[in-house]
Design a protein around this motif. Structure first.
Motif, mmCIF file in Angstrom:
data_model
loop_
_atom_site.group_PDB
_atom_site.id
_atom_site.type_symbol
_atom_site.label_atom_id
_atom_site.label_comp_id
_atom_site.label_asym_id
_atom_site.label_seq_id
_atom_site.Cartn_x
_atom_site.Cartn_y
_atom_site.Cartn_z
ATOM 1 N N GLN A 229 1.054 -5.335 -2.201
ATOM 2 C CA GLN A 229 -0.199 -5.750 -2.832
ATOM 3 C C GLN A 229 -0.053 -5.781 -4.349
ATOM 4 O OE1 GLN A 229 -3.478 -3.135 -2.102
ATOM 5 N NE2 GLN A 229 -4.987 -4.575 -2.877
ATOM 6 N N ALA A 230 0.616 -4.782 -4.923
ATOM 7 C CA ALA A 230 0.816 -4.759 -6.374
ATOM 8 C C ALA A 230 1.684 -5.929 -6.813
ATOM 9 C CB ALA A 230 1.446 -3.441 -6.804
ATOM 10 N N GLN A 231 2.731 -6.229 -6.046
ATOM 11 C CA GLN A 231 3.592 -7.365 -6.379
ATOM 12 C C GLN A 231 2.817 -8.678 -6.296
ATOM 13 O OE1 GLN A 231 6.562 -7.413 -7.582
ATOM 14 N NE2 GLN A 231 7.090 -5.280 -7.344
ATOM 15 N N ARG A 232 1.985 -8.813 -5.274
ATOM 16 C CA ARG A 232 1.185 -10.024 -5.117
ATOM 17 C C ARG A 232 0.217 -10.193 -6.291
ATOM 18 N NH1 ARG A 232 -0.014 -9.119 -0.291
ATOM 19 N NH2 ARG A 232 -1.928 -7.967 -0.635
ATOM 20 N N LEU A 233 -0.447 -9.102 -6.677
ATOM 21 C CA LEU A 233 -1.364 -9.176 -7.822
ATOM 22 C C LEU A 233 -0.623 -9.490 -9.108
ATOM 23 C CD1 LEU A 233 -3.753 -6.187 -7.096
ATOM 24 C CD2 LEU A 233 -4.313 -8.614 -7.048
ATOM 25 N N ARG A 234 0.573 -8.912 -9.282
ATOM 26 C CA ARG A 234 1.365 -9.183 -10.476
ATOM 27 C C ARG A 234 1.752 -10.660 -10.542
ATOM 28 N NH1 ARG A 234 6.392 -10.052 -11.424
ATOM 29 N NH2 ARG A 234 7.052 -9.442 -9.356
ATOM 30 N N ARG A 235 2.161 -11.204 -9.388
ATOM 31 C CA ARG A 235 2.530 -12.629 -9.365
ATOM 32 C C ARG A 235 1.327 -13.518 -9.642
ATOM 33 N NH1 ARG A 235 5.922 -10.951 -5.043
ATOM 34 N NH2 ARG A 235 4.312 -11.474 -3.549
ATOM 35 N N GLU A 236 0.144 -13.137 -9.125
ATOM 36 C CA GLU A 236 -1.057 -13.935 -9.354
ATOM 37 C C GLU A 236 -1.466 -13.918 -10.825
ATOM 38 O OE1 GLU A 236 -4.036 -12.341 -6.817
ATOM 39 O OE2 GLU A 236 -3.136 -13.147 -4.989
ATOM 40 N N ASN B 111 -3.836 4.533 13.365
ATOM 41 C CA ASN B 111 -4.230 3.160 13.025
ATOM 42 C C ASN B 111 -3.926 2.812 11.580
ATOM 43 O OD1 ASN B 111 -5.247 2.879 15.629
ATOM 44 N ND2 ASN B 111 -7.266 3.624 15.034
ATOM 45 N N VAL B 112 -3.852 3.823 10.730
ATOM 46 C CA VAL B 112 -3.596 3.587 9.308
ATOM 47 C C VAL B 112 -2.104 3.417 9.051
ATOM 48 C CG1 VAL B 112 -3.844 4.564 7.006
ATOM 49 C CG2 VAL B 112 -5.680 4.830 8.660
ATOM 50 N N GLY B 113 -1.268 4.112 9.782
ATOM 51 C CA GLY B 113 0.173 4.038 9.589
ATOM 52 C C GLY B 113 0.654 5.262 8.841
ATOM 53 N N ASP B 114 1.992 5.409 8.809
ATOM 54 C CA ASP B 114 2.538 6.563 8.124
ATOM 55 C C ASP B 114 2.627 6.305 6.621
ATOM 56 O OD1 ASP B 114 4.587 4.779 8.005
ATOM 57 O OD2 ASP B 114 6.112 6.083 8.864
ATOM 58 N N ALA B 115 3.076 7.300 5.893
ATOM 59 C CA ALA B 115 3.103 7.215 4.426
ATOM 60 C C ALA B 115 4.021 6.097 3.948
ATOM 61 C CB ALA B 115 3.542 8.552 3.844
ATOM 62 N N GLN B 116 5.130 5.895 4.633
ATOM 63 C CA GLN B 116 6.073 4.849 4.227
ATOM 64 C C GLN B 116 5.437 3.464 4.369
ATOM 65 O OE1 GLN B 116 8.780 5.889 2.923
ATOM 66 N NE2 GLN B 116 9.848 3.987 2.563
ATOM 67 N N GLU B 117 4.724 3.237 5.455
ATOM 68 C CA GLU B 117 4.055 1.943 5.656
ATOM 69 C C GLU B 117 2.954 1.732 4.625
ATOM 70 O OE1 GLU B 117 2.704 2.199 9.643
ATOM 71 O OE2 GLU B 117 4.672 1.775 10.515
ATOM 72 N N GLN B 118 2.202 2.792 4.317
ATOM 73 C CA GLN B 118 1.157 2.673 3.309
ATOM 74 C C GLN B 118 1.753 2.371 1.937
ATOM 75 O OE1 GLN B 118 -1.176 6.245 3.409
ATOM 76 N NE2 GLN B 118 -2.061 5.797 5.415
ATOM 77 N N LEU B 119 2.866 3.032 1.608
ATOM 78 C CA LEU B 119 3.534 2.776 0.338
ATOM 79 C C LEU B 119 4.027 1.336 0.269
ATOM 80 C CD1 LEU B 119 4.726 3.740 -2.356
ATOM 81 C CD2 LEU B 119 6.762 4.434 -1.080
ATOM 82 N N GLN B 120 4.621 0.847 1.351
ATOM 83 C CA GLN B 120 5.113 -0.522 1.380
ATOM 84 C C GLN B 120 3.959 -1.512 1.232
ATOM 85 O OE1 GLN B 120 7.353 -1.457 4.865
ATOM 86 N NE2 GLN B 120 7.869 -3.513 4.175
ATOM 87 N N GLU B 121 2.840 -1.242 1.885
ATOM 88 C CA GLU B 121 1.675 -2.124 1.786
ATOM 89 C C GLU B 121 1.126 -2.150 0.360
ATOM 90 O OE1 GLU B 121 -2.854 -2.101 3.444
ATOM 91 O OE2 GLU B 121 -1.283 -1.526 4.844
ATOM 92 N N ARG B 122 1.034 -0.969 -0.267
ATOM 93 C CA ARG B 122 0.549 -0.923 -1.657
ATOM 94 C C ARG B 122 1.506 -1.619 -2.602
ATOM 95 N NH1 ARG B 122 -0.288 5.093 -2.088
ATOM 96 N NH2 ARG B 122 -1.309 5.399 -0.126
ATOM 97 N N THR B 123 2.805 -1.469 -2.356
ATOM 98 C CA THR B 123 3.801 -2.133 -3.196
ATOM 99 C C THR B 123 3.691 -3.639 -3.073
ATOM 100 O OG1 THR B 123 5.280 -0.252 -2.915
ATOM 101 C CG2 THR B 123 6.262 -2.304 -3.692
#
Length: 149
Positions: A86-93, A72-84
């Motif tokens: 989120q970081a990009q979204r926060l940076r833009r905000e 349900n959490v996803g593999d490491a690549q999906e988690q990395l993409q999700e964190r990336t």
């Protein structure tokens, strides 16, 4: 009454300031106590070993490491993409609009095809390297050219 008002307000503001400073001191002392407890934990070899197992996935020689993955959490690549993302979204905000606008203008001025967008050093294979020795065939052809002259 006016004679007492000014010293009284100063006294009350000083008392408030003292309360704030004491609260900060108490918070700092509490933080120091927590850090000392953590330091005490880190001096224990068993704690260090358990942290190495948890955080880094280390195991002792002869042991086998098993990793359970939650689908349900996803593999490491999906988690990395999700964190990336989120970081990009926060940076833009958190980026002011004028910085974004200026970056947009700067990028628009560079429209077109970039020859080397990643700024990777380009090696020219047509020219021989000065550091490498020529092959025997190249030596023979060079010797024949020098004899002909």
């Amino acid at each position: 009454m006016l004679i007492i008002a000014n010293p009284l307000t100063q006294y009350l503001s000083q008392q408030e300031h003292i309360r704030q400073e004491r609260a900060q001191l108490e918070a700092a002392q509490q933080r120091v106590a927590e850090l000392e407890q953590e330091l005490e934990l880190w001096s224990d070899p068993l704690f260090i070993q358990s942290q190495a197992r948890e955080r880094l996935g280390y195991v002792m020689p002869g042991q086998t490491l098993y990793t359970v993955v939650d689908p349900n959490v996803g593999d490491a690549q999906e988690q990395l993409q999700e964190r990336t993302e989120q970081a990009q979204r926060l940076r833009r905000e958190n980026t002011p609009f004028y910085v974004t606008a200026w970056d947009s203008i700067a990028v628009a001025g560079q429209a077109g095809v970039l020859e080397n967008p990643d700024n990777v050093p380009i090696r020219d294979d047509s020219a021989p390297d000065k550091d490498t020795e020529p092959s025997p065939a190249e030596k023979d052809s060079a010797d024949q050219e020098s004899e002909q002259e």
